[in-house]
Motif scaffolding. Structure first.
Motif, PDB file in Angstrom:
ATOM      1  N   ALA A 148       0.830  -1.205   0.000  1.00 57.26           N
ATOM      2  CA  ALA A 148       0.000   0.000   0.000  1.00 57.26           C
ATOM      3  C   ALA A 148       0.864   1.254   0.000  1.00 57.26           C
ATOM      4  CB  ALA A 148      -0.927  -0.002   1.214  1.00 57.26           C
ATOM      5  N   LEU A 149       1.876   1.281   0.844  1.00 53.56           N
ATOM      6  CA  LEU A 149       2.724   2.470   0.943  1.00 53.56           C
ATOM      7  C   LEU A 149       3.608   2.620  -0.289  1.00 53.56           C
ATOM      8  CD1 LEU A 149       3.671   2.333   4.731  1.00 53.56           C
ATOM      9  CD2 LEU A 149       1.833   3.603   3.623  1.00 53.56           C
ATOM     10  N   SER A 150       4.049   1.484  -0.854  1.00 47.80           N
ATOM     11  CA  SER A 150       4.859   1.547  -2.069  1.00 47.80           C
ATOM     12  C   SER A 150       4.063   2.097  -3.238  1.00 47.80           C
ATOM     13  CB  SER A 150       5.394   0.157  -2.417  1.00 47.80           C
ATOM     14  OG  SER A 150       6.257  -0.318  -1.405  1.00 47.80           O
ATOM     15  N   ALA A 151       2.760   1.821  -3.226  1.00 44.82           N
ATOM     16  CA  ALA A 151       1.896   2.248  -4.329  1.00 44.82           C
ATOM     17  C   ALA A 151       1.208   3.577  -4.058  1.00 44.82           C
ATOM     18  CB  ALA A 151       0.848   1.177  -4.603  1.00 44.82           C
ATOM     19  N   ALA A 152       1.574   4.242  -2.971  1.00 43.30           N
ATOM     20  CA  ALA A 152       0.845   5.435  -2.547  1.00 43.30           C
ATOM     21  C   ALA A 152       0.982   6.596  -3.537  1.00 43.30           C
ATOM     22  CB  ALA A 152       1.318   5.876  -1.164  1.00 43.30           C
ATOM     23  N   ASP A 153       1.988   6.576  -4.385  1.00 38.54           N
ATOM     24  CA  ASP A 153       2.145   7.659  -5.355  1.00 38.54           C
ATOM     25  C   ASP A 153       1.011   7.683  -6.368  1.00 38.54           C
ATOM     26  OD1 ASP A 153       4.450   8.494  -4.169  1.00 38.54           O
ATOM     27  OD2 ASP A 153       5.802   7.502  -5.584  1.00 38.54           O
ATOM     28  N   SER A 154       0.354   6.550  -6.542  1.00 34.50           N
ATOM     29  CA  SER A 154      -0.696   6.461  -7.549  1.00 34.50           C
ATOM     30  C   SER A 154      -1.859   5.659  -6.988  1.00 34.50           C
ATOM     31  CB  SER A 154      -0.150   5.786  -8.814  1.00 34.50           C
ATOM     32  OG  SER A 154      -1.159   5.644  -9.786  1.00 34.50           O
ATOM     33  N   GLU A 156      -4.662   3.831  -7.718  1.00 35.62           N
ATOM     34  CA  GLU A 156      -5.315   3.161  -8.830  1.00 35.62           C
ATOM     35  C   GLU A 156      -5.828   1.797  -8.383  1.00 35.62           C
ATOM     36  OE1 GLU A 156      -2.435   2.910 -11.910  1.00 35.62           O
ATOM     37  OE2 GLU A 156      -2.416   5.070 -12.314  1.00 35.62           O
ATOM     38  N   THR A 157      -6.805   1.283  -9.109  1.00 30.18           N
ATOM     39  CA  THR A 157      -7.364  -0.018  -8.751  1.00 30.18           C
ATOM     40  C   THR A 157      -6.315  -1.118  -8.849  1.00 30.18           C
ATOM     41  OG1 THR A 157      -8.166  -0.241 -11.029  1.00 30.18           O
ATOM     42  CG2 THR A 157      -9.731   0.562  -9.397  1.00 30.18           C
ATOM     43  N   ALA A 158      -5.385  -0.999  -9.770  1.00 28.57           N
ATOM     44  CA  ALA A 158      -4.338  -2.019  -9.906  1.00 28.57           C
ATOM     45  C   ALA A 158      -3.526  -2.137  -8.618  1.00 28.57           C
ATOM     46  CB  ALA A 158      -3.424  -1.678 -11.083  1.00 28.57           C
ATOM     47  N   ASN A 159      -3.328  -1.018  -7.930  1.00 28.99           N
ATOM     48  CA  ASN A 159      -2.558  -1.045  -6.694  1.00 28.99           C
ATOM     49  C   ASN A 159      -3.351  -1.688  -5.560  1.00 28.99           C
ATOM     50  OD1 ASN A 159      -0.439   0.230  -7.995  1.00 28.99           O
ATOM     51  ND2 ASN A 159      -1.137   2.279  -7.434  1.00 28.99           N
ATOM     52  N   VAL A 160      -4.682  -1.501  -5.579  1.00 26.33           N
ATOM     53  CA  VAL A 160      -5.521  -2.178  -4.583  1.00 26.33           C
ATOM     54  C   VAL A 160      -5.429  -3.691  -4.780  1.00 26.33           C
ATOM     55  CG1 VAL A 160      -7.862  -2.484  -3.711  1.00 26.33           C
ATOM     56  CG2 VAL A 160      -7.082  -0.211  -4.410  1.00 26.33           C
ATOM     57  N   LEU A 161      -5.440  -4.124  -6.024  1.00 28.68           N
ATOM     58  CA  LEU A 161      -5.304  -5.548  -6.311  1.00 28.68           C
ATOM     59  C   LEU A 161      -3.954  -6.073  -5.827  1.00 28.68           C
ATOM     60  CD1 LEU A 161      -6.854  -5.637  -9.904  1.00 28.68           C
ATOM     61  CD2 LEU A 161      -7.854  -6.596  -7.825  1.00 28.68           C
ATOM     62  N   HIS A 254      -4.300   3.927   4.665  1.00 26.02           N
ATOM     63  CA  HIS A 254      -2.930   4.408   4.875  1.00 26.02           C
ATOM     64  C   HIS A 254      -2.263   4.845   3.579  1.00 26.02           C
ATOM     65  CE1 HIS A 254      -2.479   3.717   9.153  1.00 26.02           C
ATOM     66  NE2 HIS A 254      -3.178   2.611   9.002  1.00 26.02           N
ATOM     67  N   ALA A 255      -2.589   4.165   2.488  1.00 29.39           N
ATOM     68  CA  ALA A 255      -2.057   4.601   1.198  1.00 29.39           C
ATOM     69  C   ALA A 255      -2.534   6.011   0.882  1.00 29.39           C
ATOM     70  CB  ALA A 255      -2.494   3.631   0.095  1.00 29.39           C
ATOM     71  N   MET A 256      -3.785   6.322   1.219  1.00 28.87           N
ATOM     72  CA  MET A 256      -4.312   7.655   0.974  1.00 28.87           C
ATOM     73  C   MET A 256      -3.638   8.693   1.865  1.00 28.87           C
ATOM     74  SD  MET A 256      -8.391   6.999   0.351  1.00 28.87           S
ATOM     75  CE  MET A 256      -8.668   8.773   0.144  1.00 28.87           C
ATOM     76  N   LEU A 257      -3.433   8.367   3.140  1.00 30.86           N
ATOM     77  CA  LEU A 257      -2.760   9.317   4.035  1.00 30.86           C
ATOM     78  C   LEU A 257      -1.358   9.636   3.527  1.00 30.86           C
ATOM     79  CD1 LEU A 257      -3.749   7.980   7.587  1.00 30.86           C
ATOM     80  CD2 LEU A 257      -4.865   9.761   6.234  1.00 30.86           C
ATOM     81  N   ARG A 258      -0.668   8.610   2.986  1.00 30.28           N
ATOM     82  CA  ARG A 258       0.672   8.844   2.454  1.00 30.28           C
ATOM     83  C   ARG A 258       0.603   9.603   1.137  1.00 30.28           C
ATOM     84  NH1 ARG A 258       5.331   6.129   3.740  1.00 30.28           N
ATOM     85  NH2 ARG A 258       4.332   6.145   5.805  1.00 30.28           N
ATOM     86  N   ASN A 259      -0.339   9.248   0.292  1.00 26.55           N
ATOM     87  CA  ASN A 259      -0.480   9.902  -1.010  1.00 26.55           C
ATOM     88  C   ASN A 259      -0.745  11.392  -0.862  1.00 26.55           C
ATOM     89  OD1 ASN A 259      -2.725  10.833  -3.192  1.00 26.55           O
ATOM     90  ND2 ASN A 259      -1.223   9.504  -4.160  1.00 26.55           N
TER      91      ASN A 259
END
Length: 413
Positions: A148-154, A156-161, A254-259
Motif C-alpha cells: 500500500a505504501l509503495s503504491a501510494a504515489d498512484s 489506482e485499482t491495480a494497486n488495490v489488487l 494508509h495509502a491515501m494518508l501517504r499519497n
C-alpha cells in the motif's frame, strides 16, 4: 462474519431507496435470486432452489459534495495536526520506528478480524516458520501494508489488487489480487445470503464501483482524514474480494494518508485505535451505508488520537530498552553488535541467515557478536529444530505485546 457459497442468479434490478434523506447518498437495493445447492441446507431450500434476497447498490461517489458539521470538521483537523506532529516527531528520531509502527498497524488490523498472534510468533513467521497460521497471516498483512505504501504515489485499482495479492497469497492463492465473482454477505448463515445482515453488491458491479472509488480517492478538495475514512467505508460497502476486505480497506486508508502527504515517514496505527471499539466501528460502517458518513469520520479521528498515544508509549518502551542496552553492551562503537541492535528494534527475532543477508556479516562474526549481545542481556538464544540458531529480544517483544494489550479488542455492553 464474511461468508459466501453457492451461485447467484440475477434478475432485473428492483431498486429500493434507503430511508435516510441525507446530503450523502444512501444505498439502493436490488432483488436477486439465490440458487441453493440441492441436498444442502434445510428442507425448504432443497424444494425452492431459487430464493430472493436484496443486494446493495452503493452510490457512485466520485463527484459527491457533502458539507461537514462544524464539530466534525474541527475534530478532523485536530486529528490531522496530531498525525503531522507524530510523523515529524518520530519520522527522523528513531530510525527503525517506522517499521515498528507498520508492524503494529498490521497486527491491530488483523486483530479486528480475530486474527491474533503474539510478537514472538510473528517474528518467527517473518523468518519462514509457517507452524502458526495466524502469525503467517499477520506477516502477509505487513506485506499488504508495504504494498500500500509503495503504491501510494498512484491511487489506482491495480494497486488495490496488489495490496490484496500480498495479503492473501497464502490464505487464498486462487483469489489473491482478483475481484470476486460470487456473492459475499455478512451474517450468521454460511449457506445463503437470504436473510443476511448485509449483502454486498452483485459481483458484476465491483469493477465500476472500484473505479469510481479510486477516482474519489484521487480528489484534492476534501479534508484528507475525512476523505480517507469515507473511502474506507465505501470500500467495505463494496466488499470487492471474497476475503480480506477489512485488512485491504485499512491498508488503502494508509495509502491515501501517504499519497496526500499527511504522513511522510511513519504509519499511524489507526487500527489499534479502532480496536478499542470494534462494535462502534461496525456500527459506524452501517451508519455510512444509511447516508451518515460523520460517524466513521469521527471514529477514525478518535482512533487516531488513541493510536498516537499508544504509539508514543511504545516509543518510550523502546527507548528505555535501548538505554539499558547502551549501558550493558561491552563492544566498541564500530563493532557489528551495534548494527545488529538497530536491526533488532524492527526485527526482534533473527537468525544467522537474516543477519548475513541484511548486514553482510560473516558467520564467524555473527556468532561472536551475538555472544556479546547475549552476555549483555540484549538477546536470548535458542535452537530451532532444523532451522538452526535463533535469537530474540525479550525487551522488544514485550514492548510490542504490551502495545497490542493496550489496544485490546473491545465491543460495547
Amino acid at each position: 462474519m464474511e461468508q459466501r457459497r453457492g451461485s447467484n442468479v440475477p434478475k432485473e434490478p428492483d431498486r429500493v431507496r434507503g430511508s435516510n434523506d441525507n446530503a450523502w447518498p444512501v444505498l439502493e437495493w436490488e432483488s436477486l435470486r439465490w440458487q441453493a445447492k440441492l441436498g444442502s441446507g434445510p428442507r425448504y431450500m432443497t424444494e425452492a432452489p431459487y430464493l430472493p434476497y436484496k443486494a446493495a447498490i452503493p452510490p457512485m461517489i466520485t463527484n459527491v459534495r457533502c458539507t461537514r458539521a462544524g464539530e466534525v470538521t474541527a475534530a478532523v483537523e485536530d486529528a490531522a495536526l496530531a498525525i503531522r506532529d507524530f510523523d515529524h516527531e518520530f519520522g527522523n528520531d528513531i530510525a527503525p520506528f517506522s517499521a515498528i509502527l507498520l508492524r503494529t498497524e498490521s497486527i491491530s488490523s488483523s486483530q479486528i478480524e480475530n486474527v491474533t498472534a503474539n510478537a514472538r510468533s510473528i517474528g518467527m513467521a517473518e523468518l519462514g516458520d509457517d507452524s502458526k497460521r495466524n502469525a503467517t497471516l499477520v506477516v502477509d498483512n505487513v506485506a499488504a501494508m508495504n504494498a500500500a505504501l509503495s503504491a501510494a504515489d498512484s491511487l489506482e485499482t491495480a494497486n488495490v489488487l496488489e495490496m490484496h495479492r500480498a495479503l492473501m497469497r497464502h490464505a487464498d492463492p486462487g483469489g489473491a489480487g482478483r475481484w470476486r465473482e460470487e456473492p459475499v454477505w455478512i451474517g450468521t448463515s454460511s449457506a445463503s445470503p437470504v436473510g443476511a445482515d448485509f449483502v454486498a453488491p452483485d459481483a458484476k458491479r465491483v469493477p465500476e464501483l472500484m473505479d469510481d472509488l479510486m477516482a474519489y480517492a484521487a480528489r484534492n478538495d476534501i479534508q484528507i482524514l475525512a476523505q480517507s475514512a469515507i473511502a474506507h467505508a465505501q470500500f467495505e460497502t463494496i466488499h470487492p474480494f471474497t476475503d480480506g476486505n477489512g485488512r485491504t480497506g485499512r491498508a488503502l486508508l494508509h495509502a491515501m494518508l501517504r499519497n496526500k502527504g499527511l504522513t511522510r515517514t511513519v504509519t499511524v496505527p489507526v487500527s489499534a485505535g479502532l480496536l478499542n471499539d470494534v462494535t462502534g466501528y461496525h456500527e459506524a460502517l452501517t451508519a455510512y451505508r444509511e447516508g451518515d458518513p460523520d460517524r466513521i469520520i469521527l471514529l477514525t479521528a478518535e482512533a487516531t488520537f488513541r493510536a498516537i498515544d499508544n504509539g508514543r508509549h511504545l516509543a518510550r518502551d523502546i527507548e528505555d530498552a535501548r538505554s539499558k542496552w547502551e549501558n550493558g553492551i561491552k563492544a566498541r562503537r564500530d563493532a557489528a553488535a551495534w548494527k545488529i541492535v538497530d536491526l533488532l528494534v524492527r526485527q526482534p527475532v533473527v537468525n544467522s541467515k537474516l543477519l548475513e543477508e541484511r548486514l553482510g556479516l560473516a558467520p564467524a562474526t555473527i556468532w561472536r557478536q551475538m555472544q556479546v549481545l547475549e552476555d549483555a542481556g540484549v538477546v536470548q538464544g535458542f535452537d530451532k529444530f532444523k532451522r538452526g540458531r535463533h535469537w530474540w529480544s525479550d525487551d522488544i517483544l514485550t514492548a510490542l505485546d504490551a502495545f497490542a494489550a493496550r489496544s485490546g479488542r473491545h465491543g460495547r455492553g
